[in-house]
Design a protein around this motif. Structure first.
Motif, PDB file in Angstrom:
ATOM      1  N   ARG A   1       4.370 -64.044 -94.974  1.00 41.43           N
ATOM      2  CA  ARG A   1       4.614 -62.340 -94.695  1.00 41.43           C
ATOM      3  C   ARG A   1       4.734 -62.434 -93.040  1.00 41.43           C
TER       4      ARG A   1
ATOM      5  N   CYS B   1       5.742 -59.366 -91.056  1.00 45.83           N
ATOM      6  CA  CYS B   1       6.365 -58.040 -90.812  1.00 45.83           C
ATOM      7  C   CYS B   1       6.279 -58.006 -89.125  1.00 45.83           C
TER       8      CYS B   1
ATOM      9  N   ASN C   1       8.513 -57.574 -95.253  1.00 45.91           N
ATOM     10  CA  ASN C   1       7.799 -56.375 -95.679  1.00 45.91           C
ATOM     11  C   ASN C   1       6.405 -56.576 -96.316  1.00 45.91           C
TER      12      ASN C   1
ATOM     13  N   TRP D   1       4.127 -52.254 -92.399  1.00 43.42           N
ATOM     14  CA  TRP D   1       5.068 -53.186 -93.355  1.00 43.42           C
ATOM     15  C   TRP D   1       5.713 -52.539 -94.434  1.00 43.42           C
TER      16      TRP D   1
END
Ligand SMILES: [Zn+2]
Ligand SMILES: [Zn+2]
Length: 405
Positions: free
Chosen positions: A358, A360, A175, A366
């Motif tokens: 990260r 996403c 996310n 995201w």
């Protein structure tokens, strides 16, 4: 600075060349998740992927964790890279073609990707063994999800001979924008301990409470008083979180039960505030109980300690990532996250840092991506090559010049 490590084409190209293998290994692990300290099938997949490479394998007796040792052509420093291997005891609901085939187990925390990225980093670094001065330890660790796997591997002596002088780990998070690395110096993650409070009174008729000792209002008072304790006795700049997630008492409306059970979690961002809140819970609970003629038995189950990143190591990771992927690829976190990690045990012994990657999913905002531990957690596999390259560059640069390398 070391030219090879900071040649973005170098490590990223090596990682991209291994991308199909990284994804294949990740999917194979994802489809067959294992729980706890015993992850033999996962380790077997890793060993098969790394077969024939110049790695020495070390294993302990308490877990299926293993360290693959890569000795460079020349002597030098020792650096550790860690990937965790265990899954979560929960059903998977992603609908992915390679979804879990094991009922009630899912790689919802991305440890399948951590293992696959670490394996590919080992392969990429083996290919450059001739130019390496020093030793790289690839730590494949089970039992992160509450099992203290890292602690057990340390107790098995796996972080000795050679002992690492620096340690790094990656953790994915879906996310947030794909490809971004984040981290911070100092406290990154909280400690997490379990609180059990058993309030014992005396059962009786609900209409005549004065003939009984009702533990329910006492338990409720303890819950409230601990929130007051947190705001009055804990430094606001060294915060703790106390949450009671479960209260259990009684069986029906007209019976005063004998006891009430409180179950909660306590999070801290320093060992000082952790100690202070532990003492406070014990004192507040037992004295409130005593004030009302009850008894409170308090038990705090020690979970993972605070994850503290060494400032030099965090800077080392940040500057390596920025050199590899550009300055926008790194974002400094302004505050810790109140989750917990057992890489904290490694960081208690070895200066190092954990970095968040990260991931996403493609085509998704995201903000709405399912987080780690969700039964619907999916991620962007294309980003894994970045993780592989970052592992390699961070390690090689440390070997070449230490934290200032
Ligand atoms: Zn997790
Ligand atoms: Zn995790």
């Amino acid at each position: 600075m070391n030219d090879v490590a900071l040649n973005p084409v170098g490590w990223l190209a090596a990682a991209e060349a291994l991308q199909a293998d990284t994804v294949a290994l990740r999917r194979a692990i994802h489809a067959e998740p294992e729980l706890g300290l015993e992850t033999p099938k996962t380790l077997a997949k890793v060993k098969a992927a790394l077969a024939g490479l110049p790695l020495e394998w070390k294993q302990g007796h308490s877990t299926t964790g293993a360290i693959a040792v890569l000795r460079g052509a020349k002597p030098g420093r020792t650096v550790l890279l860690r990937g965790d291997m265990d899954a979560l005891p929960m059903p998977e609901d992603t609908g992915l073609p390679f979804r879990s085939k094991v009922q009630g187990a899912m790689h919802a925390c991305g440890h399948d990707t951590h293992t696959a990225m670490l394996a590919s980093a080992a392969r990429a670094m083996c290919a450059r063994r001739d130019s390496l001065a020093g030793t790289v330890l690839f730590m494949f660790q089970p039992g992160e999800e509450g099992w203290h796997g890292a602690k057990k591997m340390i107790e098995d002596g796996l972080l000795e001979d050679p002992a690492p002088e620096a340690a790094f780990a990656l953790h994915i998070f879906p996310n947030a924008p794909a490809g971004l690395f984040t981290g911070r110096a100092g406290t990154l993650l909280a400690s997490a301990d379990e609180i059990h409070i058993d309030v014992r009174g005396k059962g009786g008729h609900a209409s005549m409470p004065h003939h009984a000792i009702d533990p329910i209002p006492v338990a409720c008072e303890i819950v409230t008083a601990l929130q007051v304790f947190v705001t009055r006795r804990i430094d606001v700049f060294d915060p703790v979180v106390v949450t009671f997630g479960k209260i259990e008492a009684g069986s029906t409306d007209n019976v005063i039960p004998e006891s009430a059970l409180l179950l909660g979690t306590v999070r801290s961002v320093s060992e000082e505030s952790r100690k202070a809140i532990h003492g406070g819970i014990e004192r507040v609970a037992s004295n409130i109980a005593r004030a009302h003629g009850c008894e409170a038995e308090v038990h705090i189950e020690q979970g993972f300690p605070v994850t503290v990143c060494d400032a030099r190591a965090a800077k080392h990771a940040a500057s390596t990532v920025a050199a590899l992927f550009g300055p926008d690829s790194w974002r400094e976190m302004h505050a810790p996250v109140m989750g917990a990690e057992d890489f904290s045990y490694v960081l208690q012994r070895v200066p190092g840092a954990m970095v968040f990657l990260r991931v996403c999913p493609e085509g998704q905002a995201w903000q709405s991506a399912c987080p780690c531990h969700s039964n619907k957690m999916v991620l962007n596999e294309a980003v894994l090559a970045r993780g592989v390259a970052a592992h390699c560059a961070i390690a090689e640069r440390f070997l070449a010049g230490g934290f200032g390398g």
